[in-house]
Design a protein around this motif. Structure first.
Motif, mmCIF file in Angstrom:
data_model
loop_
_atom_site.group_PDB
_atom_site.id
_atom_site.type_symbol
_atom_site.label_atom_id
_atom_site.label_comp_id
_atom_site.label_asym_id
_atom_site.label_seq_id
_atom_site.Cartn_x
_atom_site.Cartn_y
_atom_site.Cartn_z
ATOM 1 N N PRO A 153 31.254 38.340 44.387
ATOM 2 C CA PRO A 153 32.308 37.888 45.309
ATOM 3 C C PRO A 153 32.872 36.534 44.898
ATOM 4 O O PRO A 153 32.613 35.509 45.523
ATOM 5 C CB PRO A 153 31.578 37.826 46.652
ATOM 6 N N PHE A 154 33.652 36.517 43.824
ATOM 7 C CA PHE A 154 34.168 35.285 43.250
ATOM 8 C C PHE A 154 35.524 34.915 43.846
ATOM 9 O O PHE A 154 36.151 35.689 44.563
ATOM 10 C CB PHE A 154 34.316 35.416 41.736
ATOM 11 N N GLY A 175 40.840 43.360 35.504
ATOM 12 C CA GLY A 175 40.738 42.717 36.804
ATOM 13 C C GLY A 175 39.325 42.278 37.121
ATOM 14 O O GLY A 175 38.510 42.019 36.234
ATOM 15 N N ALA A 176 39.024 42.207 38.407
ATOM 16 C CA ALA A 176 37.740 41.682 38.865
ATOM 17 C C ALA A 176 36.560 42.510 38.369
ATOM 18 O O ALA A 176 35.469 41.976 38.165
ATOM 19 C CB ALA A 176 37.732 41.614 40.394
ATOM 20 N N LEU A 177 36.759 43.803 38.166
ATOM 21 C CA LEU A 177 35.665 44.641 37.664
ATOM 22 C C LEU A 177 35.430 44.423 36.175
ATOM 23 O O LEU A 177 34.312 44.167 35.742
ATOM 24 C CB LEU A 177 35.982 46.120 37.928
ATOM 25 N N MET A 178 36.504 44.501 35.381
ATOM 26 C CA MET A 178 36.364 44.421 33.931
ATOM 27 C C MET A 178 36.048 43.004 33.459
ATOM 28 O O MET A 178 35.347 42.815 32.465
ATOM 29 C CB MET A 178 37.638 44.922 33.256
ATOM 30 N N ASN A 179 36.551 42.013 34.158
ATOM 31 C CA ASN A 179 36.357 40.632 33.729
ATOM 32 C C ASN A 179 35.132 40.022 34.410
ATOM 33 O O ASN A 179 34.084 39.845 33.794
ATOM 34 C CB ASN A 179 37.610 39.805 34.024
ATOM 35 N N GLN A 180 35.240 39.707 35.687
ATOM 36 C CA GLN A 180 34.145 39.011 36.375
ATOM 37 C C GLN A 180 32.964 39.932 36.682
ATOM 38 O O GLN A 180 31.808 39.537 36.563
ATOM 39 C CB GLN A 180 34.656 38.373 37.665
ATOM 40 N N ILE A 209 49.181 39.527 40.379
ATOM 41 C CA ILE A 209 48.703 39.960 39.070
ATOM 42 C C ILE A 209 48.837 41.471 38.974
ATOM 43 O O ILE A 209 48.977 42.169 39.986
ATOM 44 C CB ILE A 209 47.232 39.542 38.818
ATOM 45 N N GLU A 210 48.755 41.961 37.749
ATOM 46 C CA GLU A 210 48.865 43.395 37.513
ATOM 47 C C GLU A 210 47.569 44.128 37.828
ATOM 48 O O GLU A 210 47.577 45.235 38.351
ATOM 49 C CB GLU A 210 49.255 43.620 36.051
ATOM 50 N N ALA A 211 46.439 43.522 37.496
ATOM 51 C CA ALA A 211 45.136 44.168 37.651
ATOM 52 C C ALA A 211 44.591 43.956 39.061
ATOM 53 O O ALA A 211 45.187 43.252 39.891
ATOM 54 C CB ALA A 211 44.159 43.619 36.621
ATOM 55 N N GLU A 212 43.420 44.547 39.316
ATOM 56 C CA GLU A 212 42.826 44.446 40.649
ATOM 57 C C GLU A 212 42.125 43.112 40.855
ATOM 58 O O GLU A 212 41.557 42.556 39.902
ATOM 59 C CB GLU A 212 41.831 45.598 40.883
ATOM 60 N N ASP A 213 42.183 42.597 42.075
ATOM 61 C CA ASP A 213 41.348 41.451 42.445
ATOM 62 C C ASP A 213 40.278 41.859 43.452
ATOM 63 O O ASP A 213 39.567 41.017 43.984
ATOM 64 C CB ASP A 213 42.173 40.270 42.957
ATOM 65 N N LEU A 214 40.154 43.173 43.687
ATOM 66 C CA LEU A 214 39.118 43.713 44.552
ATOM 67 C C LEU A 214 38.773 45.112 44.060
ATOM 68 O O LEU A 214 39.652 45.973 43.946
ATOM 69 C CB LEU A 214 39.600 43.779 46.008
ATOM 70 N N GLY A 215 37.501 45.323 43.738
ATOM 71 C CA GLY A 215 37.049 46.627 43.274
ATOM 72 C C GLY A 215 35.721 46.982 43.897
ATOM 73 O O GLY A 215 34.822 46.132 43.994
ATOM 74 N N ALA A 231 33.255 43.789 43.409
ATOM 75 C CA ALA A 231 33.697 42.699 42.542
ATOM 76 C C ALA A 231 35.062 42.224 43.034
ATOM 77 O O ALA A 231 35.935 43.036 43.339
ATOM 78 C CB ALA A 231 33.794 43.142 41.088
ATOM 79 N N SER A 232 35.225 40.901 43.126
ATOM 80 C CA SER A 232 36.487 40.369 43.628
ATOM 81 C C SER A 232 36.708 38.962 43.102
ATOM 82 O O SER A 232 35.764 38.256 42.744
ATOM 83 C CB SER A 232 36.485 40.341 45.166
#
Length: 342
Positions: A153-154, A175-180, A209-215, A231-232
């Motif tokens: 939960p970033f 996004g939040a899944l692939m990165n953080q 942003i294009e990618a997700e910030d919540l997954g 992941a967020s």
């Protein structure tokens, strides 16, 4: 033991952790740094008393370089990694290994073809509490595994994403899944084993942003156990990642690098390691270089003994593949089973 010569390619923020880790290892030597921005790469080269370049070809042709740490933006990992491996150098790639499972497989095949070692940074596996949790599970200390909960939960500001044109893009950053969240996903796979199916949902909730910030996702493992992933980068003010393991005989709950619950009979509570604080909760630079050092040390030992490193290219592929299937599940609105993984 042989002293191994390194090049660090990519001079963004994460490169400093690799450089510090190499500097602290007795049998590692930084030979060259490379990056796109001449002013920054020259400054680092002078600081580290090593060669510097803005041309990747110089790294590839340098006969005195054994290992390349690739710390460039995520979307470049695949094509640059293939070039490094094809030059006959071992490769340690920052997470994620690649942006797609197909690209990750290409890296694995290239490493096999040129008989070099490929590893991906999954330094959280080297934290004491995770190493001990792995041992407890393998030895049956929790009994039958029932559930793994992984949360990341970033918080990242809009300014963070605006600071570079590639941040928050699907092709270059994820996004939040692939990165953080990729570290938490890697830990879940490492501890839980192969996944049978996944159901996921993603959203872009608070950022431009294009990618997700919540997954979010629910997985079922081949063992029959279940797992949940959150992941967020939208959770203010940001919290430490958590990993909770529930078995029929006990529970282990970890927050950041701290154990908050440990009921594994016969297994003592692992001590928190000195210098291990900081988890990139709201600032991606607020992490420790300790675990990069431990992972690079393991890579050197693997190269010296001929064994595989503790984190392989295949491990990186598994994590990327699971994130891909979460995206697929969210887009199609259904559970994705193993037979659907294409």
């Amino acid at each position: 033991m042989k002293t191994w010569s390194f090049a660090v390619v990519g001079c963004g923020t994460v490169a400093d952790f690799h450089i510090q880790a190499i500097r602290e290892l007795e049998h590692a030597r930084l030979v060259m740094v490379a990056g796109r921005t001449e002013e920054r790469v020259r400054k680092i080269g002078i600081r580290e008393n090593c060669a510097w370049t803005t041309d990747l070809t110089e790294v590839l042709n340098h006969q005195g370089i054994d290992i390349v740490c690739l710390t460039t933006p995520s979307g470049t990992h695949a094509f640059m990694g293939v070039e490094v491996l094809s030059s006959g150098k071992h490769l340690l790639v920052e997470k994620p290994l690649a942006m797609t499972a197909a690209e990750a497989q290409q890296l694995i095949r290239t490493a096999e073809e040129f008989r070099v070692t490929l590893s991906v940074v999954s330094q959280r596996r080297f934290e004491a509490q995770h190493r001990e949790a792995k041992r407890v599970l393998e030895e049956g200390g929790l009994g039958k595994l029932l559930l793994i909960e992984a949360t990341c939960p970033f918080y990242r500001t809009q300014e963070y994403y605006d600071s570079s044109s590639w941040r928050g893009t699907i092709e270059q950053d994820g996004g939040a899944l692939m990165n953080q969240g990729i570290h938490s996903i890697d830990l879940m796979l490492w501890l839980g084993g192969p996944v049978r199916s996944v159901f996921g949902k993603t959203a872009t909730a608070t950022h431009r942003i294009e990618a997700e910030d919540l997954g979010l996702a629910m997985v079922q493992f081949e063992s029959g156990a279940y797992g949940t992933i959150t992941a967020s980068t939208s959770i203010q003010p940001g919290f430490q990642p958590t990993l909770n393991l529930y078995g029929e005989k006990g529970t282990i709950k970890v927050q950041g690098t701290s154990v908050v619950h440990w009921s594994a009979e016969g297994y003592p509570l692992p001590r928190e390691e000195e210098g291990s604080t900081g988890g990139g909760v709201s600032d991606p630079m607020s992490i420790s270089a300790l675990y990069h050092r431990l992972q690079i040390a393991d890579l050197l030992e693997a190269l010296n003994t001929g064994r595989k490193p503790q984190v392989t290219g295949e491990d990186g592929w598994l994590a990327v593949r699971l994130v891909e299937r979460i995206y697929q599940s969210s887009a199609e609105g259904k559970e994705i089973t193993l037979s659907d993984w294409r």
